[in-house]
Design an enzyme around this catalytic site. Structure first.
Site, PDB file in Angstrom:
ATOM      1  N   LYS A 149       0.846  -1.206   0.000  1.00  0.00           N
ATOM      2  CA  LYS A 149       0.000   0.000   0.000  1.00  0.00           C
ATOM      3  C   LYS A 149       0.875   1.247   0.000  1.00  0.00           C
ATOM      4  CE  LYS A 149      -3.668   2.425   2.483  1.00  0.00           C
ATOM      5  NZ  LYS A 149      -4.774   2.313   3.462  1.00  0.00           N
ATOM      6  N   HIS A 286      -8.287 -30.164 -32.558  1.00  0.00           N
ATOM      7  CA  HIS A 286      -9.271 -29.131 -32.239  1.00  0.00           C
ATOM      8  C   HIS A 286     -10.216 -29.572 -31.123  1.00  0.00           C
ATOM      9  CE1 HIS A 286      -7.680 -26.762 -35.435  1.00  0.00           C
ATOM     10  NE2 HIS A 286      -8.061 -27.609 -36.372  1.00  0.00           N
TER      11      HIS A 286
END
Length: 534
Positions: A149, A286
């Site tokens: 922070k 695929h």
């Protein structure tokens, strides 16, 4: 919501004066500690890390010397103190903060290096409930969040890569830049988020809560991909920390970088091939299998899988469930193959694959357990879906024979093989199989009849390619992963040559479908289990 204070702008460069280090994994600690010391940075640490730094012959201050409080409660309380968090959160250039720090004897902490208690490793290694609880870090995440922070002044490292970035910056210019501190803060918040996700997910599992009120998914970046499914889409690959053998934990021995579709196809192929006890091979193209077979060896299994649909197999992904030999590798490299994934490979196999520079060889040192619990995720707009992994497995005793004609033992084996494959084919799915080999696969159609027709086309072409006068589906079993809503799909299967049918059952027209099967003289079994794969 707190109003944003009127702080002065953070400095671009901060030359650190004090570093707090607390590590479970002390890899690289000596080099970093010496570098910081040589740069005039005061070292502060706790417990075993402090002892290690002192053992290197370097001066190091105990956190207790700063706080005036000893480590207590079996180490649970040592850094949760205003002197520590004030040193991390204090905005040095804000007058009120500076005055408070001076009044209370709080010195700034400019570098923080913490790697957190090994909670994930404890769980992965089979640690019991009490061991997992004791490895939930409290002080570490609190300090990481405080320092991150206050990234305007504090550089936070949560892993070896982060501390290396800090050390590199200090060696180059004696300070860290605001840009670097922001990047480090982002990494640090991601780390604590992933840590909390691991803890909350584990706790929910301990309670048997399949749908907790909040659900977090976390992953560590394994690879930035060149693109996603298509070149205009971004792509990245993350590891969740799950120890299940597969593409995420595989070692890539050679070949080009894996792509988004390669990873998806390799996962699909490996999950399917692990279903079989005998030597097996799965070829995926695929996202769907185009050929699946078992054999007396991997070489035979591959040859039989290739027979099913050699056209689609070109440029596909091959998965096997045994370590590869040189003979296996020579067979597989007979046509262009994108990826091969296996639990292992001998030196001869590796040498054969090495001649195919673009082929990716992935080794996993194990097979995924089809019966193991786990979760599967899928994103949707504004959320994601979660479900348990499909752990279903149908045995002969589970079958309910619904036709007048009983299937033969061979037909039962064909049905079970076909249904196992259908579980891994995109819905709507139809699979023809015979003697441990798929004959034709129809996937992803909007109706089941068309899937049956497509599978029949594949089987007919496979028969022609073998020089047979009949379709490869002649005498096969047909598997449907969901019930036949009408008799038309079943009739297509019979026309293709199937003599036995396996399906979940459960349609309001089951009687109609059963009657059609009886009229055609085929045997049909209900599993009572649907295995959709959308």
């Amino acid at each position: 919501m707190p109003a944003a204070p009127d702080f002065p702008p953070a400095p671009d460069r901060v030359a650190p004066k004090r570093a707090l280090i607390s590590l479970s994994d002390k890899t690289g600690l000596e080099d970093v500690a010496r570098t910081l010391h040589d740069l005039g940075v005061e070292l502060v640490s706790t417990g075993g890390t402090r002892a290690a730094i002192a053992g290197f012959g370097l001066p190091v201050k105990d956190v207790a010397d700063l706080t005036g409080f000893p480590e207590m409660m079996d180490g649970r309380v040592k850094t949760l103190h205003p002197v520590v968090h004030g040193g991390l959160l204090g905005v040095r250039d804000a007058p009120a903060h500076a005055e408070a720090m001076t009044a209370h004897g709080i010195g700034g902490i400019d570098v923080l290096w913490i790697d957190l208690y090994p909670f994930e490793q404890t769980v992965a290694s089979g640690g019991d409930f009490e061991a997992a609880i004791e490895n939930i870090d409290i002080g570490g995440p609190a300090m990481i969040r405080s320092g991150s922070k206050n990234h305007g002044y504090v550089a936070v490292a949560v892993d070896g890569e982060s501390i290396a970035m800090i050390v590199e910056a200090l060696k180059a210019g004696g300070s860290t830049t605001l840009e670097l501190r922001k990047r480090l803060a982002a990494r640090a918040f991601a780390r604590t988020a992933a840590y909390d996700a691991a803890v909350s997910g584990w706790f929910a599992a301990q309670l048997g809560d399949a749908a907790p009120s909040r659900k977090s998914i976390a992953g560590a970046l394994a690879q930035t991909l060149r693109y996603g499914e298509n070149p205009h889409q971004t792509g990245a690959f993350y590891r969740t920390g799950e120890t299940r053998p597969g593409v995420a934990n595989a070692r890539q021995l050679q070949g080009k970088e894996l792509g988004y579709n390669n990873i998806a196809d390799a996962d699909a192929a490996y999950e399917l091939v692990a279903e079989f006890e005998a030597p097996a091979c799965v070829i995926v193209k695929h996202a769907n299998p185009c050929g699946v077979a078992v054999g007396n060896s991997l070489e035979e299994a591959y040859a039989r899988a290739l027979e099913c649909d050699a056209v689609s197999a070109f440029g596909g992904v091959v998965a096997v469930n045994r370590p590869l030999t040189g003979a296996d590798a020579k067979a597989i490299t007979g046509i262009f193959t994108e990826v091969v994934i296996a639990p292992g490979a001998d030196e001869e196999a590796k040498a054969v694959f090495a001649a195919k520079k673009n082929l990716r060889l992935l080794l996993t040192d194990g097979l995924p357990d089809p019966l193991a619990t786990g979760e599967v995720f899928r994103s949707v707009a504004g959320g994601f879906l979660v479900q348990g992994r499909d752990r279903s497995r149908i045995a002969p005793a589970d079958l309910k024979i619904v036709t007048r004609r009983q299937p033969t033992p061979t037909e039962i084996q064909n049905m079970l093989f076909a249904f196992t494959v259908a579980k891994h084919v995109k819905s709507n799915a139809i699979v023809y199989a015979k003697d441990g080999q798929t004959a034709g696969i129809g996937a992803g159609q909007m109706n089941r009849r068309d899937s049956a027709r497509i599978a029949a086309i594949r089987a007919r072409e496979a028969g022609e390619a073998k020089g047979l006068a009949h379709s490869l589906a002649q005498g096969s079993a047909c598997a449907s992963e969901a019930f036949f809503p009408f008799a038309d799909g079943l009739l297509e299967a019979v026309a293709a040559g199937a003599t036995a049918v396996i399906q979940p059952g459960g349609s309001i027209r089951d009687d109609e479908v059963i009657a059609a099967a009886d009229e055609q003289g085929v045997a049909m079994a209900f599993t009572g289990v649907r295995v959709f794969r959308h």
